[in-house]
Scaffold this motif. Structure first.
Motif, PDB file in Angstrom:
ATOM      1  N   GLY A 101       0.845  -1.187   0.000  1.00 15.01           N
ATOM      2  CA  GLY A 101       0.000   0.000   0.000  1.00 15.01           C
ATOM      3  C   GLY A 101       0.878   1.233   0.000  1.00 15.01           C
ATOM      4  O   GLY A 101       1.824   1.329   0.786  1.00 15.01           O
ATOM      5  N   ILE A 102       0.580   2.160  -0.908  1.00 17.73           N
ATOM      6  CA  ILE A 102       1.355   3.395  -0.979  1.00 17.73           C
ATOM      7  C   ILE A 102       0.492   4.512  -0.423  1.00 17.73           C
ATOM      8  O   ILE A 102      -0.616   4.738  -0.920  1.00 17.73           O
ATOM      9  CB  ILE A 102       1.816   3.689  -2.423  1.00 17.73           C
ATOM     10  CG1 ILE A 102       2.815   2.608  -2.864  1.00 17.73           C
ATOM     11  CG2 ILE A 102       2.479   5.059  -2.515  1.00 17.73           C
ATOM     12  CD1 ILE A 102       2.333   1.719  -3.945  1.00 17.73           C
ATOM     13  N   ARG A 103       0.978   5.182   0.600  1.00 25.08           N
ATOM     14  CA  ARG A 103       0.156   6.170   1.306  1.00 25.08           C
ATOM     15  C   ARG A 103       0.038   7.470   0.536  1.00 25.08           C
ATOM     16  O   ARG A 103       0.857   7.770  -0.329  1.00 25.08           O
ATOM     17  CB  ARG A 103       0.745   6.442   2.695  1.00 25.08           C
ATOM     18  CG  ARG A 103       0.737   5.212   3.563  1.00 25.08           C
ATOM     19  CD  ARG A 103       1.234   5.518   4.966  1.00 25.08           C
ATOM     20  NE  ARG A 103       1.427   4.271   5.684  1.00 25.08           N
ATOM     21  CZ  ARG A 103       2.570   3.897   6.261  1.00 25.08           C
ATOM     22  NH1 ARG A 103       3.613   4.709   6.231  1.00 25.08           N
ATOM     23  NH2 ARG A 103       2.667   2.743   6.864  1.00 25.08           N
ATOM     24  N   HIS A 104      -0.969   8.253   0.906  1.00 21.69           N
ATOM     25  CA  HIS A 104      -1.164   9.559   0.270  1.00 21.69           C
ATOM     26  C   HIS A 104       0.064  10.438   0.476  1.00 21.69           C
ATOM     27  O   HIS A 104       0.635  10.483   1.564  1.00 21.69           O
ATOM     28  CB  HIS A 104      -2.393  10.259   0.868  1.00 21.69           C
ATOM     29  CG  HIS A 104      -3.666   9.530   0.560  1.00 21.69           C
ATOM     30  ND1 HIS A 104      -4.245   9.541  -0.679  1.00 21.69           N
ATOM     31  CD2 HIS A 104      -4.447   8.746   1.336  1.00 21.69           C
ATOM     32  CE1 HIS A 104      -5.344   8.806  -0.672  1.00 21.69           C
ATOM     33  NE2 HIS A 104      -5.488   8.307   0.558  1.00 21.69           N
ATOM     34  N   ASN A 105       0.445  11.130  -0.598  1.00 22.61           N
ATOM     35  CA  ASN A 105       1.563  12.084  -0.578  1.00 22.61           C
ATOM     36  C   ASN A 105       2.904  11.480  -0.175  1.00 22.61           C
ATOM     37  O   ASN A 105       3.794  12.173   0.283  1.00 22.61           O
ATOM     38  CB  ASN A 105       1.271  13.268   0.356  1.00 22.61           C
ATOM     39  CG  ASN A 105       0.029  14.007  -0.076  1.00 22.61           C
ATOM     40  OD1 ASN A 105      -0.442  13.824  -1.215  1.00 22.61           O
ATOM     41  ND2 ASN A 105      -0.509  14.819   0.796  1.00 22.61           N
ATOM     42  N   GLU A 106       3.014  10.207  -0.384  1.00 26.78           N
ATOM     43  CA  GLU A 106       4.247   9.533  -0.016  1.00 26.78           C
ATOM     44  C   GLU A 106       5.207   9.517  -1.211  1.00 26.78           C
ATOM     45  O   GLU A 106       4.779   9.460  -2.354  1.00 26.78           O
ATOM     46  CB  GLU A 106       3.924   8.096   0.389  1.00 26.78           C
ATOM     47  CG  GLU A 106       5.058   7.372   1.069  1.00 26.78           C
ATOM     48  CD  GLU A 106       4.590   6.060   1.691  1.00 26.78           C
ATOM     49  OE1 GLU A 106       5.087   5.717   2.766  1.00 26.78           O
ATOM     50  OE2 GLU A 106       3.736   5.372   1.093  1.00 26.78           O
ATOM     51  N   PHE A 107       6.498   9.579  -0.914  1.00 18.50           N
ATOM     52  CA  PHE A 107       7.515   9.345  -1.937  1.00 18.50           C
ATOM     53  C   PHE A 107       7.953   7.905  -1.750  1.00 18.50           C
ATOM     54  O   PHE A 107       8.661   7.582  -0.816  1.00 18.50           O
ATOM     55  CB  PHE A 107       8.700  10.307  -1.760  1.00 18.50           C
ATOM     56  CG  PHE A 107       9.549  10.440  -2.993  1.00 18.50           C
ATOM     57  CD1 PHE A 107      10.206   9.355  -3.541  1.00 18.50           C
ATOM     58  CD2 PHE A 107       9.685  11.680  -3.616  1.00 18.50           C
ATOM     59  CE1 PHE A 107      10.978   9.483  -4.675  1.00 18.50           C
ATOM     60  CE2 PHE A 107      10.468  11.816  -4.762  1.00 18.50           C
ATOM     61  CZ  PHE A 107      11.111  10.713  -5.291  1.00 18.50           C
ATOM     62  N   PHE A 108       7.486   7.047  -2.653  1.00 17.77           N
ATOM     63  CA  PHE A 108       7.632   5.611  -2.468  1.00 17.77           C
ATOM     64  C   PHE A 108       8.520   5.040  -3.566  1.00 17.77           C
ATOM     65  O   PHE A 108       8.259   5.259  -4.741  1.00 17.77           O
ATOM     66  CB  PHE A 108       6.246   4.955  -2.512  1.00 17.77           C
ATOM     67  CG  PHE A 108       6.205   3.533  -2.040  1.00 17.77           C
ATOM     68  CD1 PHE A 108       5.952   3.244  -0.702  1.00 17.77           C
ATOM     69  CD2 PHE A 108       6.403   2.490  -2.923  1.00 17.77           C
ATOM     70  CE1 PHE A 108       5.905   1.923  -0.254  1.00 17.77           C
ATOM     71  CE2 PHE A 108       6.366   1.159  -2.484  1.00 17.77           C
ATOM     72  CZ  PHE A 108       6.114   0.880  -1.143  1.00 17.77           C
TER      73      PHE A 108
END
Lengths: 368, 309
Positions: free
Chosen positions: A33-40
Motif C-alpha cells: 500500500g502506498i500512502r497519500h503524498n508519499e515518496f515511495f
C-alpha cells in the motif's frame, strides 16, 4: 473489502498482484500500500519486477491475478487513459513532432480543458520545472536534463492523484542526477502528489524516499523506511543489496529474547539481533556492516571479539578500509578517520594481528 | 592528379558538382531532353501520317478543353459521384485522377495492416516478411498481369470455384473493378515498403505516453502515430498514385480498353490513332496536373508535420 470511494490510508494499493509472461513470473503475489503524498520507491536489480509493477499501476499491463486499487477504487480493466495517474517514462517519450508547450498541453486537451485554462496551467508548470522560456522549443533541441523536466511537467500539469516515475534519472550523468534528485524531492513536497519511483540505485532510493519496497525475482522482500531497510533488513538479499555488509554463515545455537547466538562454520560464536524466523538449530547468516566493526590492538572481554589477520588496507580519506581474515572468512572493516594524523604507524599493516569487535545490537542474525 | 584531389577537397561546391555530374548527365540526356522534345511536339501540327510537322499551333490543347461545358450532375456510374463540368477529355482526366486516388486509398487500407504486422514481428522474421513482399518483383509485371487476367476469366479459377459452390459466376474481367484490382495488386508493395520503414522506426512508447495522458486509441493514432509515420505515408501514396495515373498495361489487359484512363489514351495516340502532337499535349497536361497535385499534397503534409522525426 472497503467500500469504493471510502477514505483509505492508501493512494495506491496492490493486493496479491501477479503478472506472468509466458512461463516467466514477472510479478509474484505482490501486496503493498502506498500512502497519500508519499515518496515511495520500488527498488531492485533489473528484471526484479519493479517496472512491471509500475506498468500494472499505470494500466499498461493487466495483472494476471490480484487487483490494483487507486484511491480505493478497484481498477479492473480500466484503460490507462481513464486512470488518474501519470507516468514519467524512462526514455521520457516526449512527442518529437510537438513543441514543449504542445507536449505539455496534450493531456489537458484530451480532457477537454479550455484553451485559456490550458495556457495558464502550462505557464505555471513551466515555471515549476524552471523552463519558462522553452515553450516553443522542440524536444530534440533540448538537453537530457531539460527533456527530463518537460516529461515531469507534461505529467504534473494533469494534477494526477499519483505520479509514476520509471527510472527517470537513469539517462542523466552523475552530477545532473544528484541535482535532479534534490529537485524531484523538493518538487514532490511542493505539489503534494504521491510519487511512485522505480530505481535500481539504492543510494537514490535511500536519499529520496519516505518508504522503499525492495524487489527480488518478482517478489517484494521488504517494505520500510530507508532507516528500517538499511538497519533492519529482514533477509540476506536486502542486507546485501542495500549498502555493504559482511556475511558469516553458521548455525543458530541459542535464541534469547531479542538476540541470537550463531556459531560460524569457522568455529567462532557471535551474538546479534535475532531477525524474524530465527530459531535455535537452523542455518542462518550473521550480517554486520563494515562501519559497525572496530579493530583493536588488544582483545577486550566483549562477546564478539576475535583475533584476525590484516590482509589489506586502503586509505580513502574519510575512512580507512581494512580487509581482515577470520580464519577462512573475509571481513571488511571501515574505520572512520576521526583523528588527523600524518603518522603511518597509526594504521594497521597487512600481515599484522588485530582483534575485531562489534556490539551485538549492531549485527543481525538473518534466517535466510 | 594530386592537384585535382586538393581542389576537390578544398572546394565543396566543385566536389558536389562532380558528384552530381553523372546523374545530372543521365537525367538530362534521357529525361530532360526527351521531355523538351515532347513539349515542342505538343505545339506542332500533324502531317497526313500522324507525325509532327510545322506550323506551330495551340490546336492540340484546344482539342482537349474545347468541349468542356458547365453541366452539374450527380451519377453513380463508374464510381463518379458529383460533376460540375462535362467534356470528353475532362472526363478522361477526371476519371483517371479519381480512379488513381481510389486505388491509392484502397492500397493504403490494405497495406497498412500488413506493414503494421511486419513491423511488429520479432526482428528475425522481419527480413523474411520483407523478402516475401518483394518476391513478386522477380516476375515481369506483364506476366503477372496476364496471370491475374487468367484468374478473372469467365471460366477461370474464381468462377470455377463459384460454380462448384453452386453460385452464379460473375463477370469480372474487362470491368472497372478488374482495373482497380490490377492497380491495387501492382502497387501494393510500393505502399507496404515505405509504410513498413516508418512503422518499424516508430517508438511504441509514444502510444503508451498518449494513453497515459488521456488519449483513447483513436486519438493516440490521430495525434501521435499518424504525424510520426507521415513520411512513409506520403512516400507510399506518391509511389502508388503516380504509377496508377499513368497505368497502361493494367488498363489494357484488365480493362480491355473499356475502362479508359489517361495513360492508355495517350499510348493510343502514339500507336493506333497516330497523333503524336495530340498525345504529347495530353502527356504534358497530365504531368502538370499530377505535379501540381503532388506539390499540394506534400505541402499540406509538411505544414502540419514538418517537425516529425
Amino acid at each position: 473489502m472497503p467500500e469504493a470511494g471510502a477514505l483509505s490510508e492508501f493512494a495506491v494499493e496492490l493486493r496479491d498482484v501477479s503478472k506472468v509472461f509466458g512461463d516467466i513470473v514477472a510479478v509474484d503475489h505482490v501486496s503493498m500500500g502506498i500512502r497519500h503524498n508519499e515518496f515511495f520507491a520500488l527498488l531492485g536489480p533489473s528484471g526484479c519486477g519493479k517496472t512491471t509493477s509500475l506498468r500494472i499501476i499505470a494500466g499498461f499491463e493487466r495483472p494476471t491475478s490480484g487487483e490494483v486499487y487507486i484511491d480505493n477504487k478497484p481498477m479492473g480493466n480500466t484503460p490507462p487513459f481513464q486512470r488518474n495517474v501519470n507516468t514519467v517514462f524512462q526514455s521520457y517519450a516526449l512527442f518529437p513532432h510537438m513543441t514543449v508547450e504542445q507536449n505539455i498541453s496534450f493531456g489537458l486537451e484530451m480532457k477537454g480543458v479550455s484553451k485559456a485554462e490550458i495556457a495558464r496551467r502550462v505557464g505555471e508548470v513551466l515555471e515549476l520545472v524552471r523552463l519558462p522560456h522553452m515553450a516553443k522549443r522542440y524536444p530534440r533541441q533540448m538537453s537530457g536534463g531539460q527533456q527530463q523536466r518537460v516529461a515531469l511537467a507534461r505529467a504534473l500539469v494533469n494534477r494526477p492523484k499519483v505520479l509514476l516515475l520509471d527510472e527517470p534519472l537513469g539517462a542523466l550523468d552523475a552530477k545532473l542526477r544528484k541535482e535532479m534528485q534534490i529537485e524531484l524531492k523538493t518538487l514532490q513536497r511542493e505539489v503534494g502528489i504521491t510519487f511512485i519511483f522505480v530505481t535500481h540505485d539504492q543510494e537514490e532510493a535511500l536519499s529520496m524516499s519516505d518508504r522503499i519496497a525492495v524487489f527480488s525475482k518478482g517478489k517484494v522482500l521488504q517494505i520500510g523506511t530507508p532507516l528500517e531497510i538499511y538497519e533492519r533488513p529482514t533477509s540476506r538479499f536486502v542486507a546485501d543489496f542495500i549498502g555493504e555488509t559482511n556475511f558469516l554463515t553458521g548455525r543458530v545455537t541459542q535464541v534469547d529474547g531479542e538476540f541470537a547466538q550463531i556459531t560460524t562454520n569457522g568455529g567462532a560464536t557471535f551474538r546479534g539481533r535475532a531477525m524474524p524466523g530465527v530459531r535455535a538449530g537452523i542455518e542462518a547468516t550473521l550480517s554486520v556492516r563494515p562501519e559497525k566493526v572496530q579493530l583493536v590492538e588488544q582483545p577486550d572481554d566483549s562477546v564478539n571479539c576475535y583475533e584476525v589477520v590484516v590482509r589489506s588496507i586502503a586509505y580513502v580519506g574519510s575512512d580507512t578500509r581494512v580487509v581482515v581474515m577470520l580464519g577462512e572468512n573475509r571481513i571488511d572493516v571501515w574505520e572512520q578517520n576521526t583523528i588527523s594524523t600524518l603518522d603511518p604507524n597509526y594504521f594497521f599493516k597487512p600481515g599484522e594481528r588485530a582483534w575485531l569487535t562489534f556490539k551485538p545490537e549492531n549485527a543481525l542474525v538473518l534466517a535466510e | 592528379m594530386a592537384k585535382i584531389l586538393r581542389v576537390l577537397r578544398e572546394q565543396p561546391g566543385i566536389r558536389l558538382a562532380g558528384l552530381m555530374a553523372p546523374g545530372a548527365f543521365w537525367l538530362s540526356v534521357f529525361f530532360l531532353v526527351p521531355l523538351l522534345i515532347m513539349a515542342w511536339i505538343s505545339f506542332l501540327s500533324r502531317d497526313p501520317l500522324g507525325f509532327p510537322t510545322p506550323p506551330l499551333t495551340l490546336q492540340n490543347y484546344w482539342e482537349i478543353i474545347r468541349d468542356i461545358r458547365f453541366a452539374p450532375s450527380i451519377s453513380l456510374a463508374d464510381g463518379l459521384a458529383i460533376r460540375l463540368f462535362e467534356g470528353l477529355y475532362l472526363e478522361l482526366f477526371w476519371r483517371s485522377i479519381w480512379l488513381s486516388l481510389l486505388s491509392t486509398v484502397i492500397t493504403l487500407l490494405i497495406a497498412f495492416p500488413v506493414a503494421l504486422f511486419m513491423a511488429r514481428l520479432p526482428p528475425r522474421y522481419r527480413n523474411l516478411a520483407l523478402f516475401l513482399v518483394m518476391i513478386p518483383f522477380w516476375t515481369n509485371f506483364l506476366v503477372r498481369t496476364y496471370a491475374l487476367q487468367f484468374m478473372l476469366r469467365s471460366n477461370g479459377p474464381i468462377n470455377t470455384l463459384l460454380r462448384a459452390l453452386g453460385l452464379e459466376p460473375i463477370e469480372l474481367l474487362f470491368t472497372p473493378t478488374a482495373v482497380m484490382l490490377g492497380l491495387v495488386y501492382g502497387n501494393l508493395p510500393f505502399m507496404i515498403l515505405p509504410l513498413y520503414t516508418s512503422l518499424e522506426k516508430f517508438d511504441w512508447t509514444m502510444i503508451e505516453a498518449a494513453h497515459d495522458l488521456g488519449a483513447d486509441t483513436l486519438r493516440a493514432f490521430q495525434r501521435v502515430m499518424l504525424p510520426l509515420i507521415s513520411p512513409g505515408l506520403l512516400a507510399g501514396s506518391i509511389l502508388t498514385f503516380v504509377p496508377a495515373i499513368g497505368a497502361y498495361i493494367t488498363v489494357e489487359l484488365m480493362g480491355g480498353g473499356r475502362t479508359n484512363m489517361i495513360g492508355y489514351a495517350i499510348a493510343q495516340q502514339f500507336s493506333a490513332s497516330v497523333n503524336w502532337p495530340f498525345g504529347s499535349a495530353m502527356s504534358l497536361l497530365m504531368m502538370i496536373i499530377v505535379t501540381f497535385a503532388a506539390v499540394l499534397y506534400f505541402r499540406s503534409g509538411r505544414g502540419e508535420y514538418r517537425n516529425a522525426i
